[in-house]
Design an enzyme around this catalytic site. Structure first.
Site, PDB file in Angstrom:
ATOM      1  N   ASN A   9       0.806  -0.808   0.038  1.00 44.41           N
ATOM      2  CA  ASN A   9       0.070  -0.023   0.113  1.00 44.41           C
ATOM      3  C   ASN A   9       0.914   1.383  -0.112  1.00 44.41           C
ATOM      4  O   ASN A   9       1.577   1.547   0.943  1.00 44.41           O
ATOM      5  CB  ASN A   9      -0.841   0.126   1.319  1.00 44.41           C
ATOM      6  CG  ASN A   9      -1.639   1.389   1.444  1.00 44.41           C
ATOM      7  OD1 ASN A   9      -1.758   2.016   0.558  1.00 44.41           O
ATOM      8  ND2 ASN A   9      -2.190   1.346   2.528  1.00 44.41           N
ATOM      9  N   LYS A  11       0.134   4.331  -0.035  1.00 41.91           N
ATOM     10  CA  LYS A  11      -0.571   5.538   0.525  1.00 41.91           C
ATOM     11  C   LYS A  11      -0.456   6.597  -0.382  1.00 41.91           C
ATOM     12  O   LYS A  11      -0.115   6.628  -1.545  1.00 41.91           O
ATOM     13  CB  LYS A  11       0.102   5.653   1.734  1.00 41.91           C
ATOM     14  CG  LYS A  11      -0.049   4.257   2.698  1.00 41.91           C
ATOM     15  CD  LYS A  11       0.176   4.637   4.163  1.00 41.91           C
ATOM     16  CE  LYS A  11       0.360   3.294   4.895  1.00 41.91           C
ATOM     17  NZ  LYS A  11       0.226   3.253   6.236  1.00 41.91           N
ATOM     18  N   HIS A  95      -9.420   0.584   5.010  1.00 46.03           N
ATOM     19  CA  HIS A  95      -8.050   0.774   5.849  1.00 46.03           C
ATOM     20  C   HIS A  95      -8.388   1.660   7.178  1.00 46.03           C
ATOM     21  O   HIS A  95      -9.260   2.653   7.089  1.00 46.03           O
ATOM     22  CB  HIS A  95      -7.334   1.650   4.918  1.00 46.03           C
ATOM     23  CG  HIS A  95      -5.805   1.516   5.275  1.00 46.03           C
ATOM     24  ND1 HIS A  95      -5.197   2.303   6.142  1.00 46.03           N
ATOM     25  CD2 HIS A  95      -4.697   0.665   4.839  1.00 46.03           C
ATOM     26  CE1 HIS A  95      -3.994   2.007   6.512  1.00 46.03           C
ATOM     27  NE2 HIS A  95      -3.695   1.091   5.805  1.00 46.03           N
ATOM     28  N   GLU A  97      -6.680   4.201   8.081  1.00 50.37           N
ATOM     29  CA  GLU A  97      -6.567   5.474   8.018  1.00 50.37           C
ATOM     30  C   GLU A  97      -7.834   6.020   7.459  1.00 50.37           C
ATOM     31  O   GLU A  97      -8.303   7.347   7.630  1.00 50.37           O
ATOM     32  CB  GLU A  97      -5.266   5.844   6.918  1.00 50.37           C
ATOM     33  CG  GLU A  97      -4.008   5.601   7.584  1.00 50.37           C
ATOM     34  CD  GLU A  97      -2.882   5.384   7.224  1.00 50.37           C
ATOM     35  OE1 GLU A  97      -2.947   5.182   5.713  1.00 50.37           O
ATOM     36  OE2 GLU A  97      -1.784   4.832   7.636  1.00 50.37           O
ATOM     37  N   GLU A 167      -5.221  -5.645  10.493  1.00 53.82           N
ATOM     38  CA  GLU A 167      -4.125  -4.494  10.800  1.00 53.82           C
ATOM     39  C   GLU A 167      -4.330  -3.867  12.317  1.00 53.82           C
ATOM     40  O   GLU A 167      -5.358  -2.728  12.181  1.00 53.82           O
ATOM     41  CB  GLU A 167      -4.290  -3.468   9.589  1.00 53.82           C
ATOM     42  CG  GLU A 167      -3.963  -4.143   8.256  1.00 53.82           C
ATOM     43  CD  GLU A 167      -3.332  -3.216   7.347  1.00 53.82           C
ATOM     44  OE1 GLU A 167      -2.196  -3.356   6.819  1.00 53.82           O
ATOM     45  OE2 GLU A 167      -4.127  -2.017   7.085  1.00 53.82           O
ATOM     46  N   GLY A 173       2.533   1.568  10.930  1.00 54.59           N
ATOM     47  CA  GLY A 173       3.452   2.748  10.615  1.00 54.59           C
ATOM     48  C   GLY A 173       4.100   3.360  11.905  1.00 54.59           C
ATOM     49  O   GLY A 173       4.772   4.490  12.126  1.00 54.59           O
ATOM     50  N   SER A 213       3.489  -2.633  10.110  1.00 53.75           N
ATOM     51  CA  SER A 213       4.908  -2.343  10.586  1.00 53.75           C
ATOM     52  C   SER A 213       5.607  -3.901  10.119  1.00 53.75           C
ATOM     53  O   SER A 213       6.488  -4.365  10.834  1.00 53.75           O
ATOM     54  CB  SER A 213       5.382  -2.162  11.772  1.00 53.75           C
ATOM     55  OG  SER A 213       4.953  -0.850  12.163  1.00 53.75           O
TER      56      SER A 213
HETATM   57  C1  PEP Z   1      -0.698  -0.183   5.645  1.00 59.66           C
HETATM   58  O1  PEP Z   1      -0.508   0.864   5.340  1.00 59.66           O
HETATM   59  O2  PEP Z   1      -1.513  -1.000   5.757  1.00 59.66           O
HETATM   60  C2  PEP Z   1       0.464  -0.725   6.766  1.00 59.66           C
HETATM   61  C3  PEP Z   1       0.334  -1.735   7.488  1.00 59.66           C
HETATM   62  O3  PEP Z   1       1.459   0.178   7.272  1.00 59.66           O
HETATM   63  P1  PEP Z   1       2.831  -0.001   7.489  1.00 59.66           P
HETATM   64  O4  PEP Z   1       3.193  -1.180   7.165  1.00 59.66           O
HETATM   65  O5  PEP Z   1       3.755   1.324   7.306  1.00 59.66           O
HETATM   66  O6  PEP Z   1       2.811  -0.215   9.181  1.00 59.66           O
END
Ligand code: PEP
Length: 251
Positions: A9, A11, A95, A97, A167, A173, A213
């Protein structure tokens, strides 16, 4: 057997030049990969150029969002048919976010899921709890609610084109990863809900990804777990070296 699925992703990162460059490096680096599916999800303006860069390769293309209406006066929004015409075959929905920054409700997430599936897109539905929900023992309640409401009125047939991504919001992040055991426990719980809502057979075939992460250093431990069928990667998908290392987990 569930084919491992590795998704990136991007973003709101990478301009056209960097995005196309990354896609080209990924195409080269995945030529010999046979036994896993790979997806990248760039921002909307990059989709067409990235689609050209990955044409004929093993890499699939996804978007990070869509609108549930087929068309209309919705300034700034993107429809499923626009995505399909690129061609783009996947979309990430729900997601964290989108849920937390843009206040997307379970009802909105569900409308998007149903519309995407109806119009022929494949869906990655994201679910996951906040840190305070985990600390107060509410992880399963939150995940159950997001899953059941997000999949409301989605028939078993639609689950063939649906992937679930667990997630935990506190791991996205932040550099904090759920342990492989934490991920496996919640993901086994998710499979149990799918089994109750659909059937054991449907639940056995749905892929459940972990996201939060994920890095080259933790991918092998995560992928060793029975209920971790792949990963959704944010930060570490923005560089060819780290994403290719994640893609080639277990080697
Ligand atoms: C994500 O954007 O779904 C995500 C898991 O980000 P990150 O790997 O940076 O934690």
């Amino acid at each position: 057997m569930r084919t491992p699925f590795i998704a990136g992703n991007w973003k709101m990162f990478l301009d056209k030049e960097k995005g196309v460059g990354l896609a080209e490096e990924l195409v080269k680096g995945t030529e010999d990969i046979l036994d896993r599916e790979i997806l990248i999800c760039p921002s909307f303006p990059l989709l067409s150029d990235v689609a050209r860069a990955i044409e004929g390769s093993k890499i699939q293309l996804g978007a990070q969002n869509l609108h549930y209406e087929e068309q209309g006066a919705f300034t700034g929004e993107i429809s499923a048919s626009m995505l399909l015409s690129i061609p783009c075959s996947w979309v990430i929905i729900g997601h964290s976010e989108r849920r937390h920054i843009f206040k997307e409700s379970n009802d909105l997430v569900n409308r998007k899921v149903r519309s995407a599936l109806k119009q022929g897109l494949k869906v990655i539905l994201c679910v996951g709890e906040l840190i305070e929900e985990r600390e107060s023992g509410k992880t399963e309640d939150v995940v159950r609610e997001q899953l059941v409401k997000g999949l409301q009125d989605v028939q078993a047939d639609g689950m063939k084109d649906t992937i679930i991504a667990y997630e935990p919001v506190w791991a996205i992040g932040t550099g904090k990863t759920a342990t492989p055991e934490d991920a496996d426990n919640v993901q086994s719980f998710i499979r149990g809900i799918l089994s109750n809502s659909y059937s054991e057979d449907t639940a056995r075939n749905v892929r459940i990804l972990y996201g939060g992460s994920v890095k080259p250093a933790n991918i092998d431990g995560l992928m060793a777990k029975d209920n971790v069928d792949g990963v959704l990667v944010g930060g570490a998908s923005l560089e060819a070296d780290s994403f290719l290392r994640i893609i080639s987990f277990g080697e």
